[in-house]
Design a protein around this motif. Structure first.
Motif, PDB file in Angstrom:
ATOM      1  N   ILE A   1     -43.045 -18.559  36.082  1.00 51.54           N
ATOM      2  CA  ILE A   1     -42.869 -17.177  36.549  1.00 51.54           C
ATOM      3  C   ILE A   1     -42.180 -17.165  37.902  1.00 51.54           C
ATOM      4  N   TYR A   2     -42.635 -18.010  38.814  1.00 49.45           N
ATOM      5  CA  TYR A   2     -42.022 -18.042  40.145  1.00 49.45           C
ATOM      6  C   TYR A   2     -40.614 -18.621  40.095  1.00 49.45           C
ATOM      7  N   ARG A   3     -40.369 -19.576  39.215  1.00 51.48           N
ATOM      8  CA  ARG A   3     -39.011 -20.112  39.110  1.00 51.48           C
ATOM      9  C   ARG A   3     -38.050 -19.052  38.591  1.00 51.48           C
ATOM     10  N   TYR A   4     -38.520 -18.213  37.680  1.00 50.89           N
ATOM     11  CA  TYR A   4     -37.674 -17.100  37.253  1.00 50.89           C
ATOM     12  C   TYR A   4     -37.371 -16.189  38.439  1.00 50.89           C
ATOM     13  N   LEU A   5     -38.410 -15.799  39.163  1.00 50.64           N
ATOM     14  CA  LEU A   5     -38.230 -14.891  40.294  1.00 50.64           C
ATOM     15  C   LEU A   5     -37.236 -15.437  41.311  1.00 50.64           C
ATOM     16  N   LEU A   6     -37.358 -16.720  41.625  1.00 50.47           N
ATOM     17  CA  LEU A   6     -36.564 -17.307  42.699  1.00 50.47           C
ATOM     18  C   LEU A   6     -35.170 -17.734  42.266  1.00 50.47           C
ATOM     19  N   ASP A   7     -35.009 -18.129  41.019  1.00 46.89           N
ATOM     20  CA  ASP A   7     -33.749 -18.746  40.601  1.00 46.89           C
ATOM     21  C   ASP A   7     -32.922 -17.922  39.622  1.00 46.89           C
ATOM     22  N   ARG A   8     -33.553 -16.981  38.897  1.00 43.59           N
ATOM     23  CA  ARG A   8     -32.805 -16.273  37.868  1.00 43.59           C
ATOM     24  C   ARG A   8     -32.874 -14.756  37.961  1.00 43.59           C
ATOM     25  N   ALA A   9     -33.859 -14.238  38.633  1.00 47.63           N
ATOM     26  CA  ALA A   9     -34.010 -12.780  38.702  1.00 47.63           C
ATOM     27  C   ALA A   9     -32.876 -12.159  39.500  1.00 47.63           C
ATOM     28  N   PRO A  10     -32.457 -10.925  39.163  1.00 46.87           N
ATOM     29  CA  PRO A  10     -31.479 -10.225  39.986  1.00 46.87           C
ATOM     30  C   PRO A  10     -31.957 -10.178  41.440  1.00 46.87           C
ATOM     31  N   THR A  11     -31.032 -10.302  42.360  1.00 50.01           N
ATOM     32  CA  THR A  11     -31.398 -10.377  43.784  1.00 50.01           C
ATOM     33  C   THR A  11     -32.280  -9.219  44.240  1.00 50.01           C
ATOM     34  N   PRO A  12     -31.981  -7.958  43.871  1.00 50.19           N
ATOM     35  CA  PRO A  12     -32.862  -6.870  44.328  1.00 50.19           C
ATOM     36  C   PRO A  12     -34.294  -7.016  43.811  1.00 50.19           C
ATOM     37  N   LEU A  13     -34.443  -7.484  42.562  1.00 50.12           N
ATOM     38  CA  LEU A  13     -35.776  -7.673  41.998  1.00 50.12           C
ATOM     39  C   LEU A  13     -36.505  -8.794  42.727  1.00 50.12           C
ATOM     40  N   ARG A  14     -35.820  -9.917  42.923  1.00 49.33           N
ATOM     41  CA  ARG A  14     -36.425 -11.039  43.644  1.00 49.33           C
ATOM     42  C   ARG A  14     -36.861 -10.614  45.042  1.00 49.33           C
ATOM     43  N   ASP A  15     -35.966  -9.939  45.762  1.00 43.44           N
ATOM     44  CA  ASP A  15     -36.278  -9.570  47.142  1.00 43.44           C
ATOM     45  C   ASP A  15     -37.434  -8.582  47.209  1.00 43.44           C
ATOM     46  N   TYR A  16     -37.502  -7.678  46.241  1.00 42.45           N
ATOM     47  CA  TYR A  16     -38.583  -6.692  46.269  1.00 42.45           C
ATOM     48  C   TYR A  16     -39.928  -7.344  45.990  1.00 42.45           C
ATOM     49  N   VAL A  17     -40.025  -8.107  44.908  1.00 37.58           N
ATOM     50  CA  VAL A  17     -41.314  -8.709  44.551  1.00 37.58           C
ATOM     51  C   VAL A  17     -41.733  -9.746  45.581  1.00 37.58           C
ATOM     52  N   MET A  18     -40.851 -10.672  45.915  1.00 37.14           N
ATOM     53  CA  MET A  18     -41.208 -11.713  46.879  1.00 37.14           C
ATOM     54  C   MET A  18     -41.461 -11.117  48.267  1.00 37.14           C
ATOM     55  N   GLY A  19     -40.735 -10.069  48.606  1.00 38.50           N
ATOM     56  CA  GLY A  19     -40.980  -9.421  49.900  1.00 38.50           C
ATOM     57  C   GLY A  19     -42.383  -8.865  49.992  1.00 38.50           C
ATOM     58  N   ASN A  20     -42.883  -8.302  48.899  1.00 34.21           N
ATOM     59  CA  ASN A  20     -44.259  -7.811  48.882  1.00 34.21           C
ATOM     60  C   ASN A  20     -45.259  -8.957  48.974  1.00 34.21           C
ATOM     61  N   LEU A  21     -45.000 -10.058  48.272  1.00 25.51           N
ATOM     62  CA  LEU A  21     -45.922 -11.189  48.316  1.00 25.51           C
ATOM     63  C   LEU A  21     -45.958 -11.822  49.706  1.00 25.51           C
ATOM     64  N   ARG A  22     -44.863 -11.758  50.427  1.00 23.14           N
ATOM     65  CA  ARG A  22     -44.850 -12.274  51.807  1.00 23.14           C
ATOM     66  C   ARG A  22     -45.682 -11.378  52.732  1.00 23.14           C
ATOM     67  N   ARG A  23     -45.859 -10.126  52.337  1.00 29.45           N
ATOM     68  CA  ARG A  23     -46.624  -9.183  53.163  1.00 29.45           C
ATOM     69  C   ARG A  23     -48.031  -8.961  52.598  1.00 29.45           C
ATOM     70  N   SER A  24     -48.550  -9.962  51.918  1.00 30.41           N
ATOM     71  CA  SER A  24     -49.912  -9.884  51.401  1.00 30.41           C
ATOM     72  C   SER A  24     -50.884  -9.503  52.511  1.00 30.41           C
ATOM     73  N   THR A  25     -51.723  -8.508  52.238  1.00 30.69           N
ATOM     74  CA  THR A  25     -52.705  -8.066  53.227  1.00 30.69           C
ATOM     75  C   THR A  25     -53.949  -8.942  53.145  1.00 30.69           C
ATOM     76  N   ARG A  26     -54.565  -9.220  54.289  1.00 30.45           N
ATOM     77  CA  ARG A  26     -55.794 -10.016  54.259  1.00 30.45           C
ATOM     78  C   ARG A  26     -56.855  -9.326  53.419  1.00 30.45           C
ATOM     79  N   CYS A  27     -57.028  -8.032  53.585  1.00 26.82           N
ATOM     80  CA  CYS A  27     -58.059  -7.301  52.840  1.00 26.82           C
ATOM     81  C   CYS A  27     -57.436  -6.656  51.609  1.00 26.82           C
TER      82      CYS A  27
END
Length: 372
Positions: A150-176
């Protein structure tokens, strides 16, 4: 730590797939824990850790990655996400919002979501929830190997806007999380940023955090039925705690650690055991934070902005969790009979202090820890 070392062996990949086809690992799995582990180095295209990579686990909230990808699959090159959708998706990916997941699960066909994503991403051991529990999206079966896919798809094959949106949210994971859990365990606790995470948990009481608890994962329909021990080889009752995501500059390593714990395990113990397991892994590009790990006791222990009980509360700790201490200093004297202590520990991963009185140590001043 009571742990059993997995048998090491030479890494082996299925011809032409770049994916693991047998168990190889050097990780340390705490006693009583069942684990599926995969660590993939995107720079070399090889796995550094493989343990039970095709063993199915119920996904818990890790399936929210597939729910989000399915919903966004055909949005066009601009990926103009309506405001209402963006609010739900942001909360689902960053704070593991269960209500948002249930909304999309019903709207987009429940198990059909999983069927579509299995085909689209070439997943080999992922399957929809059992027919007896169609509304329980967290009962989707996943494996460590498929999580890496799943992550390899996101990082290597997904359209750039989709990758940036999903991964951008995961980078901003909230502690709570929105259900009141401290979700910065595993990857988020073991390594310095940069990292991006999607975590999962099931069958635990709230771990203690500052978010207001909401309804725990409610079935998406009222006819989901009673819980069963297992379905299609997937354990549906033992407490589950999963950490997945990427670590290091340029998302160098993909990490998937799926775990089941003995019945009755507290959230703090599972949190600590998963942390120990994750810290034992060979993760290329990862940097471990400086400090010393200590156990804690009691519940509702506050992390404060300063070394006094009048200082603002930043968060509360899951009961009995291990904490990383980088330094300590003397502050307000605290008494919890029969103990009295004026030393406070600084917890860099929480950005605040806790009184040493709740840290498991024979002395008031923690041994081997420098002064702040």
């Amino acid at each position: 730590m009571s742990a059993a070392s997995a048998t090491s062996a030479a890494s082996h990949r299925a011809p032409g797939t770049g994916e693991p086809d047998r168990t190889t690992a050097s990780s340390e799995v705490p006693a009583g824990v069942t684990a599926g582990v995969a660590v993939f180095d995107r720079q070399t295209g090889t796995f550094t850790e493989q343990l039970n990579t095709t063993m199915p686990f119920r996904s818990a909230s890790v399936v929210k990655l597939l729910i989000a990808l399915d919903h966004l699959w055909d949005k066009g090159p601009a990926y103009d996400i309506p405001a209402a959708d963006r609010t739900r998706l942001d909360s689902m990916l960053r704070s593991s919002n269960d209500d948002a997941a249930s909304h999309y699960w019903v709207q987009n066909g429940q198990g059909a979501i999983i069927d579509r994503m299995v085909t689209r991403l070439g997943l080999t051991h992922t399957s929809r929830p059992p027919s007896t529990h169609p509304g329980y999206w967290g009962y989707t079966a996943v494996t460590a190997a498929d999580t890496v896919r799943i992550y390899r798809y996101l990082l290597d094959r997904a359209p750039t806007p989709l990758r940036d949106y999903v991964m951008g949210n995961l980078r901003r994971s909230t502690r709570c999380a929105t259900d009141g859990f401290d979700q910065h365990f595993g990857i988020a606790g073991a390594f310095e940023r940069p990292w991006a995470v999607k975590q999962g948990w099931s069958e635990f009481s709230s771990g203690g955090c500052t978010a207001a608890p909401t309804t725990a994962q409610a079935p998406a329909d009222a006819s989901a039925g009673t819980r069963t021990k297992a379905a299609n080889g997937v354990d549906l009752t033992r407490p589950a705690l999963h950490t997945t995501g990427t670590v290091g500059a340029g998302d160098r390593a993909i990490v998937a650690v799926l775990t089941l714990h003995p019945d009755g395990t507290t959230y703090g113990k599972a949190y600590s055991d998963l942390g120990r397991l994750t810290r034992s892994l060979v993760v290329p590009g990862a940097q471990e934070p400086a400090g010393t790990w200590f156990g804690t006791w009691s519940s509702g222990v506050r992390v404060r902005a300063g070394a006094t009980t009048e200082s603002a509360t930043l968060t509360t700790l899951p009961a009995g969790v291990e904490v990383l201490v980088s330094c300590q200093k003397q502050g307000q004297t605290v008494t919890v009979p029969p103990y009295t202590n004026s030393w406070w520990a600084y917890l860099p991963q929480y950005g605040g202090y806790m009184t040493n009185i709740y840290i498991k140590s024979p002395e008031n001043e923690l041994p081997g820890v420098r002064a702040c």
